[in-house]
Design a protein around this motif. Structure first.
Motif, PDB file in Angstrom:
ATOM      1  N   TYR A  47      -8.350  23.191 -11.818  1.00 47.53           N
ATOM      2  CA  TYR A  47      -6.644  22.715 -12.468  1.00 47.53           C
ATOM      3  C   TYR A  47      -6.047  22.854 -10.643  1.00 47.53           C
ATOM      4  CZ  TYR A  47      -6.440  23.079 -17.401  1.00 47.53           C
ATOM      5  OH  TYR A  47      -6.757  22.575 -18.947  1.00 47.53           O
ATOM      6  N   TYR A  48      -5.279  21.798 -10.691  1.00 49.31           N
ATOM      7  CA  TYR A  48      -5.022  22.298  -9.155  1.00 49.31           C
ATOM      8  C   TYR A  48      -2.804  23.115  -9.026  1.00 49.31           C
ATOM      9  CZ  TYR A  48      -7.915  19.537  -7.031  1.00 49.31           C
ATOM     10  OH  TYR A  48      -9.596  19.087  -6.877  1.00 49.31           O
ATOM     11  N   GLN A  49      -2.360  23.686  -8.940  1.00 46.18           N
ATOM     12  CA  GLN A  49      -1.418  23.959  -8.853  1.00 46.18           C
ATOM     13  C   GLN A  49      -0.375  24.448  -7.254  1.00 46.18           C
ATOM     14  OE1 GLN A  49      -1.140  28.705  -9.155  1.00 46.18           O
ATOM     15  NE2 GLN A  49      -0.209  28.184 -11.249  1.00 46.18           N
ATOM     16  N   GLN A 105       0.595  -1.367   0.144  1.00 39.05           N
ATOM     17  CA  GLN A 105       0.200   0.227  -0.082  1.00 39.05           C
ATOM     18  C   GLN A 105       1.209   1.409   0.059  1.00 39.05           C
ATOM     19  OE1 GLN A 105      -3.623   0.115   0.347  1.00 39.05           O
ATOM     20  NE2 GLN A 105      -3.837  -1.225   0.085  1.00 39.05           N
ATOM     21  N   THR A 106       0.508   2.069  -1.018  1.00 35.82           N
ATOM     22  CA  THR A 106       1.279   3.384  -0.526  1.00 35.82           C
ATOM     23  C   THR A 106       1.300   4.670   0.301  1.00 35.82           C
ATOM     24  OG1 THR A 106       1.265   3.147  -3.003  1.00 35.82           O
ATOM     25  CG2 THR A 106       2.006   5.521  -2.350  1.00 35.82           C
ATOM     26  N   PRO A 107       1.601   4.818   1.206  1.00 34.24           N
ATOM     27  CA  PRO A 107       1.926   5.753   2.641  1.00 34.24           C
ATOM     28  C   PRO A 107       1.012   6.894   2.204  1.00 34.24           C
ATOM     29  CG  PRO A 107       3.474   4.513   2.568  1.00 34.24           C
ATOM     30  CD  PRO A 107       3.419   4.170   0.577  1.00 34.24           C
ATOM     31  N   THR A 108       0.559   7.363   3.118  1.00 34.35           N
ATOM     32  CA  THR A 108      -0.418   8.773   2.519  1.00 34.35           C
ATOM     33  C   THR A 108       1.114   9.886   2.222  1.00 34.35           C
ATOM     34  OG1 THR A 108      -1.992   8.596   3.988  1.00 34.35           O
ATOM     35  CG2 THR A 108      -1.519  11.223   3.631  1.00 34.35           C
ATOM     36  N   GLU A 109       2.060  10.008   3.387  1.00 30.42           N
ATOM     37  CA  GLU A 109       3.173  10.796   2.894  1.00 30.42           C
ATOM     38  C   GLU A 109       3.764  10.874   1.542  1.00 30.42           C
ATOM     39  OE1 GLU A 109       5.528  13.950   5.016  1.00 30.42           O
ATOM     40  OE2 GLU A 109       3.152  13.084   5.319  1.00 30.42           O
ATOM     41  N   LEU A 110       3.441   9.722   0.884  1.00 27.20           N
ATOM     42  CA  LEU A 110       4.620   9.296  -0.640  1.00 27.20           C
ATOM     43  C   LEU A 110       3.602   9.078  -1.728  1.00 27.20           C
ATOM     44  CD1 LEU A 110       6.657   5.854   0.001  1.00 27.20           C
ATOM     45  CD2 LEU A 110       7.309   7.929  -0.235  1.00 27.20           C
ATOM     46  N   LEU A 111       2.241   9.176  -1.735  1.00 27.25           N
ATOM     47  CA  LEU A 111       1.343   9.648  -1.986  1.00 27.25           C
ATOM     48  C   LEU A 111       0.628  11.282  -1.518  1.00 27.25           C
ATOM     49  CD1 LEU A 111      -1.207   8.597  -3.903  1.00 27.25           C
ATOM     50  CD2 LEU A 111      -2.585   8.767  -1.959  1.00 27.25           C
ATOM     51  N   ASP A 112       1.289  11.752  -0.972  1.00 28.51           N
ATOM     52  CA  ASP A 112       1.117  12.848  -1.395  1.00 28.51           C
ATOM     53  C   ASP A 112       2.762  13.745  -2.072  1.00 28.51           C
ATOM     54  OD1 ASP A 112      -1.228  13.330   0.622  1.00 28.51           O
ATOM     55  OD2 ASP A 112      -0.023  14.292   2.103  1.00 28.51           O
ATOM     56  N   GLY A 113       3.828  13.426  -1.736  1.00 27.34           N
ATOM     57  CA  GLY A 113       4.714  13.574  -2.820  1.00 27.34           C
ATOM     58  C   GLY A 113       4.451  12.991  -3.858  1.00 27.34           C
ATOM     59  N   THR A 114       4.331  12.132  -4.640  1.00 27.00           N
ATOM     60  CA  THR A 114       3.416  11.939  -5.814  1.00 27.00           C
ATOM     61  C   THR A 114       2.734  13.004  -6.297  1.00 27.00           C
ATOM     62  OG1 THR A 114       4.234   9.022  -5.461  1.00 27.00           O
ATOM     63  CG2 THR A 114       2.924  10.187  -7.003  1.00 27.00           C
ATOM     64  N   VAL A 115       2.121  13.477  -6.147  1.00 27.46           N
ATOM     65  CA  VAL A 115       1.263  14.169  -5.797  1.00 27.46           C
ATOM     66  C   VAL A 115       1.773  15.564  -6.270  1.00 27.46           C
ATOM     67  CG1 VAL A 115      -1.325  15.493  -6.078  1.00 27.46           C
ATOM     68  CG2 VAL A 115      -0.818  13.393  -5.471  1.00 27.46           C
ATOM     69  N   LEU A 116       2.536  15.982  -5.347  1.00 24.93           N
ATOM     70  CA  LEU A 116       2.999  16.886  -5.283  1.00 24.93           C
ATOM     71  C   LEU A 116       4.449  17.111  -6.160  1.00 24.93           C
ATOM     72  CD1 LEU A 116       2.920  17.904  -1.387  1.00 24.93           C
ATOM     73  CD2 LEU A 116       1.585  18.990  -2.675  1.00 24.93           C
ATOM     74  N   GLN A 136       3.912  20.766 -13.757  1.00 27.04           N
ATOM     75  CA  GLN A 136       2.656  21.504 -14.392  1.00 27.04           C
ATOM     76  C   GLN A 136       2.157  21.425 -13.790  1.00 27.04           C
ATOM     77  OE1 GLN A 136       1.876  19.345 -18.173  1.00 27.04           O
ATOM     78  NE2 GLN A 136       2.032  17.692 -17.366  1.00 27.04           N
ATOM     79  N   ASP A 137       0.476  22.099 -13.758  1.00 28.94           N
ATOM     80  CA  ASP A 137      -0.605  21.957 -13.272  1.00 28.94           C
ATOM     81  C   ASP A 137      -0.977  21.434 -14.117  1.00 28.94           C
ATOM     82  OD1 ASP A 137       0.881  24.218 -12.262  1.00 28.94           O
ATOM     83  OD2 ASP A 137      -0.946  25.539 -12.903  1.00 28.94           O
ATOM     84  N   LEU A 138      -2.201  20.159 -14.097  1.00 24.89           N
ATOM     85  CA  LEU A 138      -2.974  19.681 -13.903  1.00 24.89           C
ATOM     86  C   LEU A 138      -4.316  19.554 -13.342  1.00 24.89           C
ATOM     87  CD1 LEU A 138      -0.829  16.321 -14.246  1.00 24.89           C
ATOM     88  CD2 LEU A 138      -1.314  17.553 -15.593  1.00 24.89           C
ATOM     89  N   TYR A 139      -5.758  19.151 -13.844  1.00 24.92           N
ATOM     90  CA  TYR A 139      -6.499  19.073 -13.445  1.00 24.92           C
ATOM     91  C   TYR A 139      -7.050  17.614 -13.168  1.00 24.92           C
ATOM     92  CZ  TYR A 139      -7.952  17.385 -18.580  1.00 24.92           C
ATOM     93  OH  TYR A 139      -8.015  16.155 -19.444  1.00 24.92           O
ATOM     94  N   GLY A 140      -8.005  17.719 -12.429  1.00 24.29           N
ATOM     95  CA  GLY A 140      -8.614  16.171 -11.514  1.00 24.29           C
ATOM     96  C   GLY A 140      -8.297  14.662 -11.938  1.00 24.29           C
TER      97      GLY A 140
END
Length: 102
Positions: free
Chosen positions: A70-72, A4-15, A21-25
């Motif tokens: 979009y997320y930035q 399972q991907t821990p929350t902190e790593l998932l956050d890091g992946t998104v960030l 680049q900015d992306l939509y969901g």
């Protein structure tokens, strides 16, 4: 993958993706899915949480008659990403030493 991907790593992946680049969901979810196993139902709460924590901001752009959100990355998000990268390097080094990887 059964890990399972821990929350902190998932956050890091998104960030890290949004650092480039900015992306939509939906586009962001597709990009994350290319690297880790995650469902759309997992991604949107992550995005909302990162936005609440001021690590992401949003803006809307028209696309084919509707608006896309979009997320930035914010400065707080950049700083959090630096901490995650440092923690990951230390963690990965230790695990690789134990598992015999170089």
């Amino acid at each position: 993958m059964s890990i399972q991907t821990p929350t902190e790593l998932l956050d890091g992946t998104v960030l890290a993706i949004l650092e480039k680049q900015d992306l939509y969901g939906y586009a962001l979810t597709k990009e994350v899915k290319q690297h880790v196993t995650v469902s759309e139902s997992t991604m949107y709460p992550v995005l909302r949480r990162l936005e609440r924590c001021a690590e992401l901001t949003t803006y809307s752009e028209p696309f084919e008659g509707r608006m896309r959100k979009y997320y930035q990355l914010t400065q707080e998000g950049r700083e959090h990403l630096i901490r995650i990268k440092t923690d990951w390097k230390n963690f990965a080094t230790g695990i690789n030493e134990i598992l015999g990887e170089e």
